[in-house]
Write a protein that holds these residues in place. Structure first.
Motif, PDB file in Angstrom:
ATOM      1  N   GLN A 261       0.787  -1.217  -0.095  1.00  0.00           N
ATOM      2  CA  GLN A 261       0.018   0.205  -0.177  1.00  0.00           C
ATOM      3  C   GLN A 261       0.803   1.354  -0.036  1.00  0.00           C
ATOM      4  O   GLN A 261       0.518   2.321  -0.772  1.00  0.00           O
ATOM      5  N   ILE A 262       2.058   1.250   0.697  1.00  0.00           N
ATOM      6  CA  ILE A 262       2.822   2.440   0.853  1.00  0.00           C
ATOM      7  C   ILE A 262       3.710   2.720  -0.315  1.00  0.00           C
ATOM      8  O   ILE A 262       3.810   3.643  -1.155  1.00  0.00           O
ATOM      9  N   ALA A 263       3.980   1.377  -1.039  1.00  0.00           N
ATOM     10  CA  ALA A 263       4.880   1.608  -2.301  1.00  0.00           C
ATOM     11  C   ALA A 263       3.721   2.072  -3.486  1.00  0.00           C
ATOM     12  O   ALA A 263       4.257   2.801  -4.339  1.00  0.00           O
ATOM     13  N   GLU A 264       2.419   1.673  -3.371  1.00  0.00           N
ATOM     14  CA  GLU A 264       1.401   2.173  -4.428  1.00  0.00           C
ATOM     15  C   GLU A 264       1.340   3.561  -4.411  1.00  0.00           C
ATOM     16  O   GLU A 264       1.201   4.445  -5.144  1.00  0.00           O
ATOM     17  N   ARG A 265       1.071   4.118  -3.135  1.00  0.00           N
ATOM     18  CA  ARG A 265       0.959   5.252  -2.732  1.00  0.00           C
ATOM     19  C   ARG A 265       2.155   6.429  -2.791  1.00  0.00           C
ATOM     20  O   ARG A 265       2.062   7.606  -3.794  1.00  0.00           O
ATOM     21  N   TRP A 266       3.255   5.979  -2.635  1.00  0.00           N
ATOM     22  CA  TRP A 266       4.323   6.849  -2.441  1.00  0.00           C
ATOM     23  C   TRP A 266       5.350   6.647  -3.639  1.00  0.00           C
ATOM     24  O   TRP A 266       6.346   7.483  -4.165  1.00  0.00           O
ATOM     25  N   ALA A 269       2.215   6.093  -7.264  1.00  0.00           N
ATOM     26  CA  ALA A 269       1.140   7.250  -7.412  1.00  0.00           C
ATOM     27  C   ALA A 269       1.973   8.645  -7.796  1.00  0.00           C
ATOM     28  O   ALA A 269       1.718   9.276  -8.516  1.00  0.00           O
ATOM     29  N   SER A 270       3.143   8.767  -7.386  1.00  0.00           N
ATOM     30  CA  SER A 270       3.991   9.953  -7.503  1.00  0.00           C
ATOM     31  C   SER A 270       4.621   9.906  -8.937  1.00  0.00           C
ATOM     32  O   SER A 270       5.094  10.857  -9.349  1.00  0.00           O
ATOM     33  N   ILE A 286      12.081   4.558  -9.847  1.00  0.00           N
ATOM     34  CA  ILE A 286      11.602   3.806  -8.396  1.00  0.00           C
ATOM     35  C   ILE A 286      12.683   3.829  -7.605  1.00  0.00           C
ATOM     36  O   ILE A 286      12.495   4.124  -6.157  1.00  0.00           O
ATOM     37  N   ALA A 287      14.018   3.666  -8.033  1.00  0.00           N
ATOM     38  CA  ALA A 287      15.336   3.756  -6.920  1.00  0.00           C
ATOM     39  C   ALA A 287      15.273   5.056  -6.093  1.00  0.00           C
ATOM     40  O   ALA A 287      15.498   5.234  -5.234  1.00  0.00           O
ATOM     41  N   ALA A 288      14.940   6.178  -6.868  1.00  0.00           N
ATOM     42  CA  ALA A 288      15.142   7.594  -6.646  1.00  0.00           C
ATOM     43  C   ALA A 288      13.819   7.744  -5.211  1.00  0.00           C
ATOM     44  O   ALA A 288      14.187   8.322  -4.378  1.00  0.00           O
TER      45      ALA A 288
END
Length: 512
Positions: A261-266, A269-270, A286-288
């Motif tokens: 959930q955190i990965a999808e949001r931050w 989504a970003s 994604i690494a950044a």
């Protein structure tokens, strides 16, 4: 601290039996199945508080508790409260208990709270932290792995767009997160993501907690799940173990659920407005974002994911092995009568004594290893040429016979029962191989076609195969499948075309 409702009901019943029924304390204890000391303590508190029977109208359980159990007066001695964030983090270390932390706290603060108040105040503090933070995960213990539900669109130049998967791994104690985009959820991507995750962390956890996806768990079970053999081999190489979450039990992998959930949001989504042309480009972005996420301060705890990882998880995790895991797949074929096993349509030899037995084959990028009962019995350089054989001379029996009961003469005699063309084709197939045994498989397949087709049709198909120069089982099968055995051969077709007459022909008189 509020007492259970059952305790208040027991006190009401004790007072009724004492004052209304006139029972003794021991009789009340036997009747209510309470300890006599408990009954005595209840009656003593009621007597000190001036509470009799019947109770005053409107006195509820909370009021009765306040009368019988008044709060203690605050201590006049100032107390130094403990650092509950420190207590919370230290409890994740292996073998650390509240009793040990209280002892260390009292050594640093002799005027501090006693053990009962220390535990009670910590539990009240922990109750205000998010549920995901209340799990007591040991340092370096578990790594929760899963795929996100959302995908990442990739738009290659001049090619159709496709969707990349997002692999997410979260450590239990520190919440340290690793994520990367992969081409799919298939076994090579699944294993590769684990290897790169270990290398990014520089260490290996004690346990892996995956979901029940096919690449990790071949068959889910509450008590004994059947793991994918490649996944289990990878875990053994890194010295870790696999503990799959139970099917339909999301709490077993709550860290992974929240991490996704955190990965999808931050992360996703970003990056929603970005357009990636390759997987490498997506992983760079994604690494950044991931570096920012792991260095972002916690909302209700001190520190960041990376800081807690460096302090707690990394010291407790295992070091990486000296060599990187080499991806390998496992199969379990049966050794054919030609003492070869089929691996992706290429045939590798085994000791001829294993004919008819099941063996385990481990296939890497460059080698094919064959195991029988846990012992390696053959090793070959991997070949991608289909339909060919890799034969070790030491695996052959004397006179190139895979089994005493089998020989080229026996196969030809068996084929003769179908017809002479079948026998001739079987002989031609074995003659065209470096060793006759390498043709056994094709010969058996041709003769077994008579179980699916009438023998005259098989004989006619073999005759046509000989005429067109085909020397394989697949050719005969294709002839039968397309009903080509009845069509005339090119040499059998009559020449019905009339002779052509035109002015360009010189005629026989020209040469006289």
């Amino acid at each position: 601290m509020a007492r259970p409702r059952t305790a208040m009901r027991d006190i009401r019943e004790v007072l009724r039996l004492k004052h209304e029924a006139g029972l003794s304390e021991r009789q009340i204890a036997r009747s209510m199945r309470l300890a006599p000391s408990t009954v005595h303590r209840y009656l003593e508190r009621a007597e000190r508080a001036g509470v009799g029977w019947p109770l005053p109208a409107g006195l509820d359980d909370a009021g009765l508790e306040a009368v019988l159990f008044p709060p203690l007066p605050p201590s006049r001695v100032p107390r130094t409260p403990p650092d509950y964030g420190w207590v919370h983090r230290e409890l994740r270390r292996k073998s650390v208990t509240l009793q040990l932390l209280h002892l260390e706290y009292k050594q640093a603060c002799p005027d501090g709270f006693q053990y009962s108040q220390f535990c009670e105040r910590y539990r009240q503090w922990a109750g205000r932290v998010d549920l995901v933070m209340r799990h007591q995960h040991r340092a370096g213990d578990k790594l929760f792995v899963d795929y996100a539900g959302h995908t990442i669109p990739i738009h290659p130049p001049g090619a159709p767009a496709w969707q990349a998967e997002l692999f997410v791994a979260v450590l239990g104690a520190s919440n340290y997160t690793f994520a990367e985009a992969t081409a799919s959820q298939q076994l090579p991507c699944w294993i590769g993501s684990h290897v790169r995750c270990f290398e990014a962390m520089g260490s290996v956890p004690a346990l892996l907690v995956p979901d029940n996806l096919r690449s990790g768990v071949r068959r889910s079970h509450r008590y004994e799940p059947l793991l994918n053999r490649t996944y289990a081999e990878m875990a053994a190489h890194y010295g870790t173990a696999i503990l799959p979450a139970r099917a339909g039990k999301p709490r077993d992998k709550a860290k992974a659920e929240v991490g996704v959930q955190i990965a999808e949001r931050w992360l996703l989504a970003s990056l929603r407005n970005e357009r990636f042309t390759s997987l490498a480009e997506a992983n760079t972005a994604i690494a950044a974002k991931l570096a920012w996420l792991d260095n972002r301060p916690f909302a209700k705890l001190d520190g960041t994911r990376r800081l807690v990882f460096e302090q707690l998880d990394r010291p407790a995790m295992r070091p990486l092995p000296t060599t990187r895991y080499e991806f390998a797949t496992w199969t379990r074929p049966k050794v054919n009568i030609d003492y070869h096993v089929d691996v992706e349509r290429h045939y590798y030899s085994t000791p001829y004594q294993l004919v008819g037995h099941r063996v385990d084959t481990r296939v890497t990028e460059h080698t094919v290893e064959i195991f029988f009962q846990g012992r390696r019995v053959a090793s070959h350089r991997r070949s991608h040429v289909k339909g060919r054989h890799s034969t070790e001379p030491g695996h052959m029996p004397e006179r190139h016979r895979a089994h005493l009961a089998w020989s080229p003469q026996r196969l030809i005699a068996w084929a003769q029962r179908t017809g002479p063309a079948t026998a001739e084709l079987v002989e031609a197939i074995m003659t065209n191989r470096p060793h006759p045994e390498q043709g056994y498989r094709s010969c058996l397949g041709i003769m077994r076609l008579s179980r699916r087709y009438p023998q005259p049709r098989v004989e006619a198909a073999c005759r046509r195969a000989l005429a067109i120069g085909a020397r394989s089982y697949r050719s005969v099968e294709s002839i039968l499948a397309h009903n080509l055995e009845a069509t005339p051969l090119p040499s059998d077709e009559p020449d019905n075309d009339p002779p052509r007459q035109h002015t360009g022909l010189r005629g026989p008189t020209y040469y006289r």
